[in-house]
Design a protein around this motif. Sequence first.
Motif, PDB file in Angstrom:
ATOM      1  N   GLU A  18       0.842  -1.171   0.005  1.00 20.66           N
ATOM      2  CA  GLU A  18      -0.033   0.048   0.092  1.00 20.66           C
ATOM      3  C   GLU A  18       0.846   1.280   0.009  1.00 20.66           C
ATOM      4  N   ALA A  19       1.992   1.261   0.715  1.00 25.04           N
ATOM      5  CA  ALA A  19       2.842   2.346   0.914  1.00 25.04           C
ATOM      6  C   ALA A  19       3.269   2.728  -0.613  1.00 25.04           C
ATOM      7  N   SER A  20       3.885   1.933  -1.346  1.00 21.88           N
ATOM      8  CA  SER A  20       4.517   1.902  -2.665  1.00 21.88           C
ATOM      9  C   SER A  20       3.466   2.295  -3.529  1.00 21.88           C
ATOM     10  N   ALA A  21       2.233   1.635  -3.690  1.00 21.09           N
ATOM     11  CA  ALA A  21       1.169   1.950  -4.453  1.00 21.09           C
ATOM     12  C   ALA A  21       0.793   3.647  -4.225  1.00 21.09           C
ATOM     13  N   GLY A  22       0.839   4.053  -3.079  1.00 27.88           N
ATOM     14  CA  GLY A  22       0.018   5.413  -2.937  1.00 27.88           C
ATOM     15  C   GLY A  22       1.252   6.381  -2.717  1.00 27.88           C
ATOM     16  N   ASP A  23       2.600   6.253  -3.052  1.00 24.50           N
ATOM     17  CA  ASP A  23       3.627   7.270  -3.110  1.00 24.50           C
ATOM     18  C   ASP A  23       3.531   8.271  -3.975  1.00 24.50           C
ATOM     19  N   ALA A  24       3.253   7.937  -5.109  1.00 28.06           N
ATOM     20  CA  ALA A  24       3.353   8.903  -6.200  1.00 28.06           C
ATOM     21  C   ALA A  24       2.341   9.833  -5.886  1.00 28.06           C
ATOM     22  N   GLN A  25       1.191   9.678  -5.577  1.00 26.28           N
ATOM     23  CA  GLN A  25       0.049  10.789  -5.029  1.00 26.28           C
ATOM     24  C   GLN A  25       0.174  11.094  -3.974  1.00 26.28           C
ATOM     25  N   ALA A  26       1.103  10.737  -3.010  1.00 28.94           N
ATOM     26  CA  ALA A  26       1.014  11.012  -1.564  1.00 28.94           C
ATOM     27  C   ALA A  26      -0.200  10.652  -1.119  1.00 28.94           C
ATOM     28  N   ALA A 179      -2.032  20.953   1.803  1.00 34.63           N
ATOM     29  CA  ALA A 179      -1.276  19.990   1.764  1.00 34.63           C
ATOM     30  C   ALA A 179       0.180  20.160   1.836  1.00 34.63           C
ATOM     31  N   GLY A 180       0.924  19.194   2.243  1.00 32.88           N
ATOM     32  CA  GLY A 180       2.402  19.486   2.633  1.00 32.88           C
ATOM     33  C   GLY A 180       3.279  18.024   2.377  1.00 32.88           C
ATOM     34  N   GLY A 181       2.500  17.010   2.505  1.00 37.50           N
ATOM     35  CA  GLY A 181       3.265  15.498   1.978  1.00 37.50           C
ATOM     36  C   GLY A 181       3.739  15.539   0.640  1.00 37.50           C
ATOM     37  N   ALA A 182       2.877  16.129  -0.194  1.00 37.62           N
ATOM     38  CA  ALA A 182       3.011  16.027  -1.770  1.00 37.62           C
ATOM     39  C   ALA A 182       4.547  16.529  -2.238  1.00 37.62           C
TER      40      ALA A 182
END
Length: 369
Positions: A18-26, A179-182
Motif C-alpha cells: 500500500e505504501a508503494s502504491a500510494g507514494d506517487a500521489q502522496a 497539503a504538505g506531504g506531496a
Amino acid sequence: MTFPFEALAACRAELETEASAGDAQATFPAAGLQRLRQLGVLAAALPRVHGGLGLGTEPHGAAGLLHMLRLVGQGNMALGRVVEGHVNAIRLVCLYGTPAQVARVAQDVHDDALYGLWVTDGATPLRMEQAAGGLVLHGGKAFASAARQATHALVTARAERDATRMLLVALDEGRTVQAGGAGLAGMRGAGTGQCDLTGMAVLPAAMVGQPGDYLRQPEFSAGAWRGMAVALGGIERLSALLRSQLATRGRAAAPAQQARIGRALIAAETALLWTRRAARMASGQDQVDAGDIAATVNLGRLAVERAGLEVIELVERGLGLSAFVRDNVVERLVRDLATYLRQPAPDETLCEAAAWFTRRDLPQPDVRP
C-alpha cells in the motif's frame, strides 16, 4: 491480554504494498491504518486500567512498544510516524493530564479515534485568546502528520505572556488543511499538511498540564526513542532487501558485496541496541539522573541516524542503479528513511549530550551475575 505481534509482523507485505502504491500521489494509507486499528495498535498505548496494554505509558510496556513500532516501521515508515505521534499524544496526556482527561482520551481511542501530536507552528503561530465562554484559537500548525485523517490532536499553543500550553482539540471534517506531504521527497504517505485552527473554540478544561510541560525534561528529549524505533524498522527492512536482492541477482558471494552485507547488519544491530537502551532509560526502569536520561537518548538518536545513513549508502552502492528505479521498493524506502531521519537540531543535540557526559560517565546497565 497480550499484543498480537505475530499478526502485525504478518501484515508487513500488505503495508509495504500500500505504501508503494500510494507514494506517487502522496496517498494516505487508510487501509493500513484500519488494519492496525483492528489489531489493537492504536489502543495498545492506553493504560491497562483504561483497556489498553500500557505500551509506552507504563514502565513495563517500553519493550513491547519498541517492538510494535519497529514492526510498523518495517512495513510503512509513514504509517509508523502517524502511530508514533498517536502514542506520544496519549503518553503526554497520561503524564500531565487529569484523570478525567485520560479517561476521555481512552474513550475516544476505543471509539476509533486517531490522535495527532502537532507542535510545529505554521506561518502564524498558534495562540489561544480568552473569549466569552472559553478560548478561541488563532493560527495553525505545520508538518502535521495525518492532518486530514486525525480525529483529535494534542497541540501546543501560546497563551498570555507567551506561556506555551498543551491543548486537546477535537477536529471536524471542515478543518482547513493545505497539503504538505506531496512536496516531500519521502514519507509522502504520512498525510503531512498545514492545519489552520483559527476560530476553533475550546474550553479551559481542554488545557493539559501546566505552562512549559511540553518542554519539560527528561520527557521532551527522552520521547525521541519512539521515533528511533520506527526508523529502526526501516533500517532493518532496507538491510534485508539488500541481502535478498543481491542473492536473487547472484551477486551476494562477491567479497565487496559481502562486506556491505556485514556492515549493514552491524549498523542495524547498533541501531537496535541504542534504541533498546534509550527505551529502557526513558521508561524509568533504571534509577538514573534526569540529565543522564535526556543525554543518553539524544546520543542514541544520533547513533540511529548514523546507522540509517550508512545503510542507505550501502544499499545504493550495493544495488547500483536498480536502487534508483521507482518500481523497486528500495527506492521509496531510501527516500522515506532519509526524510524520517531529518530530526531537528542534530548538532545542538550532539553538543549538549557531549557536554553533559564530559565530566561524568555514561550510565551503564547492571550486568552483574
